[in-house]
Design a protein around this motif. Structure first.
Motif, short mmCIF file in Angstrom:
data_model
loop_
_atom_site.label_atom_id
_atom_site.label_comp_id
_atom_site.label_asym_id
_atom_site.label_seq_id
_atom_site.Cartn_x
_atom_site.Cartn_y
_atom_site.Cartn_z
N VAL A 4 42.96 41.67 50.33
CA VAL A 4 42.59 40.78 49.22
C VAL A 4 43.43 41.06 47.98
O VAL A 4 43.77 40.11 47.23
N PHE A 27 43.69 43.08 36.53
CA PHE A 27 42.81 41.91 36.54
C PHE A 27 41.37 42.40 36.52
O PHE A 27 41.07 43.56 36.83
N LEU A 28 40.46 41.50 36.17
CA LEU A 28 39.05 41.88 36.06
C LEU A 28 38.43 42.09 37.43
O LEU A 28 38.69 41.32 38.37
N ASP A 29 37.60 43.11 37.53
CA ASP A 29 36.81 43.33 38.75
C ASP A 29 35.80 42.20 38.90
O ASP A 29 35.13 41.80 37.94
N ILE A 30 35.68 41.69 40.11
CA ILE A 30 34.80 40.55 40.38
C ILE A 30 33.31 40.93 40.27
O ILE A 30 32.44 40.07 40.12
N TYR A 31 33.03 42.22 40.29
CA TYR A 31 31.65 42.71 40.27
C TYR A 31 31.57 43.88 39.29
O TYR A 31 31.44 45.05 39.69
N ASN A 85 39.28 55.75 43.82
CA ASN A 85 38.67 56.19 45.08
C ASN A 85 39.69 56.19 46.22
O ASN A 85 40.45 55.24 46.37
N GLY A 91 34.19 56.31 48.72
CA GLY A 91 33.74 55.03 48.18
C GLY A 91 34.81 53.96 48.10
O GLY A 91 34.59 52.90 47.53
N VAL A 93 36.67 50.84 49.12
CA VAL A 93 36.29 49.66 49.91
C VAL A 93 37.50 48.76 50.13
O VAL A 93 37.67 48.19 51.20
N VAL A 94 38.34 48.65 49.11
CA VAL A 94 39.58 47.87 49.24
C VAL A 94 40.72 48.87 49.43
O VAL A 94 41.01 49.68 48.53
N HIS A 98 44.16 51.30 43.84
CA HIS A 98 43.85 50.71 42.53
C HIS A 98 43.11 51.72 41.68
O HIS A 98 42.43 52.61 42.20
N HIS A 100 40.22 51.92 38.64
CA HIS A 100 39.19 51.23 37.87
C HIS A 100 39.30 51.72 36.43
O HIS A 100 39.36 52.94 36.19
N ARG A 112 25.38 46.58 37.23
CA ARG A 112 26.41 45.81 37.92
C ARG A 112 25.95 44.40 38.24
O ARG A 112 24.82 44.20 38.64
P1 5GP Z 1 36.86 50.57 45.56
O1 5GP Z 1 35.45 50.91 45.95
O2 5GP Z 1 37.72 50.20 46.75
O3 5GP Z 1 37.48 51.61 44.68
O4 5GP Z 1 36.73 49.31 44.62
C1 5GP Z 1 36.99 48.01 45.00
C2 5GP Z 1 36.63 47.13 43.82
O5 5GP Z 1 37.22 45.86 44.05
C3 5GP Z 1 35.14 46.89 43.64
O6 5GP Z 1 34.77 47.29 42.33
C4 5GP Z 1 34.97 45.39 43.86
O7 5GP Z 1 34.01 44.82 43.00
C5 5GP Z 1 36.35 44.85 43.60
N1 5GP Z 1 36.69 43.67 44.38
C6 5GP Z 1 36.52 43.49 45.72
N2 5GP Z 1 36.99 42.28 46.10
C7 5GP Z 1 37.50 41.71 44.99
C8 5GP Z 1 38.13 40.44 44.74
O8 5GP Z 1 38.33 39.61 45.63
N3 5GP Z 1 38.52 40.19 43.46
C9 5GP Z 1 38.33 41.08 42.45
N4 5GP Z 1 38.75 40.74 41.22
N5 5GP Z 1 37.73 42.29 42.65
C10 5GP Z 1 37.32 42.59 43.90
#
Ligand code: 5GP
Ligand code: ZN
Length: 140
Positions: A4, A27-31, A85, A91, A93-94, A98, A100, A112
């Motif tokens: 993604v 870019f802004l985090d979606i959540y 992470n 933790g 997920v992507v 990156h 945060h 959140r």
């Molecule tokens: P991780 O847990 O991998 O360090 O964080 C992944 C972050 O990516 C999460 O905070 C999640 O909200 C954010 N995220 C996941 N999918 C997307 C997306 O499609 N767009 C954006 N802007 N953020 C995303």
């Protein structure tokens, strides 16, 4: 494209951008954990911190610092947390490396929630504008 953040980097998935260079985007985090929660990532796909070449890492962390300064200056944040992470046990997920950059406010933690479009547009505009001003003074 399965990743993604590669899709966001390529412009094939949407995001509220606040910064873009030839190698790094923000870019802004979606959540968001808090208002202005930003992700800083390289355009090139690397899985985690250990894969990133050092010179690119240096550029990424300079952008992290500038984003933190912009959050303090333009959003009225009182503190900034930087989180990164590696691996699902930690933790992640992507699996596109990156950082945060999460602003915190004196009103306490709001919890959140999904980013609303009007909020995304307004916040990304404020942060992008603040980033254009070269001021990386620290937290007093
Ligand atoms: P991780 O847990 O991998 O360090 O964080 C992944 C972050 O990516 C999460 O905070 C999640 O909200 C954010 N995220 C996941 N999918 C997307 C997306 O499609 N767009 C954006 N802007 N953020 C995303
Ligand atoms: Zn990727």
């Amino acid at each position: 494209m399965a990743c993604v953040f590669c899709e966001i980097a390529a412009g094939s998935a949407p995001a509220y951008f606040i910064y873009r260079s030839q190698r790094v985007i923000a870019f802004l985090d979606i959540y968001p954990v808090e208002k202005g929660h930003t992700l800083v990532t390289p355009l090139t796909h690397y899985r985690d911190l250990l894969e990133v070449p050092d010179d690119l890492l240096a550029e990424i962390i300079r952008v992290v610092k500038a984003v933190a300064a912009a959050q303090l200056r333009s959003l009225g944040a009182s503190g900034v947390r930087v989180v990164q992470n590696n691996g699902s046990a930690a933790g992640q997920v992507v699996f596109h490396v990156h950082f945060h950059v999460i602003p915190f406010y004196t009103h306490g933690v709001s919890g959140r929630r999904a980013l609303k479009p009007d909020e995304g547009e307004a916040i990304s505009r404020m942060l992008a504008e603040a980033l254009r001003v070269d001021d990386t003074k620290g937290i007093s």
